[in-house]
Design a protein around this motif. Structure first.
Motif, PDB file in Angstrom:
ATOM      1  N   GLN A   1       0.109  -3.585  -6.504  1.00 54.42           N
ATOM      2  CA  GLN A   1      -0.889  -4.208  -5.643  1.00 54.42           C
ATOM      3  C   GLN A   1      -2.208  -3.490  -5.888  1.00 54.42           C
ATOM      4  O   GLN A   1      -2.286  -2.277  -5.745  1.00 54.42           O
ATOM      5  N   LEU A   2      -3.212  -4.246  -6.274  1.00 58.16           N
ATOM      6  CA  LEU A   2      -4.531  -3.667  -6.525  1.00 58.16           C
ATOM      7  C   LEU A   2      -5.540  -4.258  -5.561  1.00 58.16           C
ATOM      8  O   LEU A   2      -5.536  -5.466  -5.312  1.00 58.16           O
ATOM      9  N   LEU A   3      -6.402  -3.415  -5.044  1.00 55.13           N
ATOM     10  CA  LEU A   3      -7.542  -3.866  -4.255  1.00 55.13           C
ATOM     11  C   LEU A   3      -8.764  -3.595  -5.111  1.00 55.13           C
ATOM     12  O   LEU A   3      -9.056  -2.453  -5.455  1.00 55.13           O
ATOM     13  N   LEU A   4      -9.447  -4.654  -5.506  1.00 52.30           N
ATOM     14  CA  LEU A   4     -10.610  -4.538  -6.375  1.00 52.30           C
ATOM     15  C   LEU A   4     -11.881  -4.736  -5.561  1.00 52.30           C
ATOM     16  O   LEU A   4     -12.004  -5.730  -4.836  1.00 52.30           O
ATOM     17  N   ASP A   5     -12.794  -3.803  -5.702  1.00 50.99           N
ATOM     18  CA  ASP A   5     -14.105  -3.878  -5.042  1.00 50.99           C
ATOM     19  C   ASP A   5     -14.001  -4.116  -3.538  1.00 50.99           C
ATOM     20  O   ASP A   5     -14.850  -4.781  -2.953  1.00 50.99           O
ATOM     21  N   ASP A   6     -12.962  -3.617  -2.902  1.00 52.97           N
ATOM     22  CA  ASP A   6     -12.747  -3.749  -1.456  1.00 52.97           C
ATOM     23  C   ASP A   6     -12.636  -5.191  -0.967  1.00 52.97           C
ATOM     24  O   ASP A   6     -12.701  -5.436   0.231  1.00 52.97           O
ATOM     25  N   LYS A   7     -12.460  -6.171  -1.880  1.00 51.66           N
ATOM     26  CA  LYS A   7     -12.441  -7.551  -1.406  1.00 51.66           C
ATOM     27  C   LYS A   7     -11.427  -8.457  -2.076  1.00 51.66           C
ATOM     28  O   LYS A   7     -11.077  -9.488  -1.537  1.00 51.66           O
ATOM     29  N   ILE A   8     -10.935  -8.088  -3.251  1.00 50.44           N
ATOM     30  CA  ILE A   8      -9.995  -8.946  -3.961  1.00 50.44           C
ATOM     31  C   ILE A   8      -8.661  -8.215  -4.090  1.00 50.44           C
ATOM     32  O   ILE A   8      -8.600  -7.092  -4.571  1.00 50.44           O
TER      33      ILE A   8
END
Length: 181
Positions: free
Chosen positions: A38-45
């Motif tokens: 699980q990745l959270l990219l740029d706090d939004k995706i």
């Protein structure tokens, strides 16, 4: 020179929009290896990648799934026939976040296992770890994973014994977590 600087300053925000940074990552382990990431990219995706190297889910932290990858912004690439040393069909990159796998040049590791996600390095127990279960995840970044090994008297050889070093930015668990606010 002034024109170059002005153009560079105007383009810099556009370049930053396309850049993807891993804000948080959770690697979900099973007894056999990495079940999902699980990745959270740029706090939004939020992106969920399967252990087989395919994207399972893309959505926002608000809980809205993204149907079309093009809506997400960054380019998603998979390994192809042109990547002669890597397995075709596995995830290669999401924007500037690269996914690298062990291949023929990594003689002590299982071919096709995940080697890194962006700057997060992954190591495995191999032939040099003679008492531990071969091919199991040893560390993900600074998070250490220990398994029951030949020195343990019970019949749990190969089961996860402990996971240590989790942080908010990088965690290793046996169950998925929620990034949503």
């Amino acid at each position: 020179m002034k024109r170059f600087l002005i153009v560079a300053l105007l383009l810099f925000p556009v370049l930053m929009i396309k850049a993807q940074q891993i804000t948080a990552a959770n690697f979900v382990l099973s007894k056999k290896g990495i079940r999902s990431i699980q990745l959270l990219l740029d706090d939004k995706i939020e992106v969920v990648v399967t252990g087989a190297g395919r994207i399972k889910y893309i959505g926002t932290t608000d809980g809205y799934p993204i149907e079309n990858i093009d809506q997400m912004g960054p380019r998603v690439e998979y390994y192809t026939d042109f990547d002669i040393h890597d397995e075709k069909g596995k995830l290669k990159s999401i924007g500037n976040v690269a996914f690298k796998y062990n291949n023929n040049f990594d003689i002590h590791d299982v071919k096709g296992t995940l080697k890194s996600v962006g700057d997060i390095k992954i190591t495995y127990y191999n032939t040099f770890d003679i008492h531990d279960p071969q091919g199991r995840v040893k560390s993900i970044g600074k998070v250490q994973i220990k398994y029951y090994n030949t020195f343990d008297i019970n019949d749990r050889f190969g089961d996860i014994k402990s996971i240590s070093g989790n942080t908010e930015e990088l965690s290793v668990t046996t169950r998925p977590i929620l990034f949503r606010q």
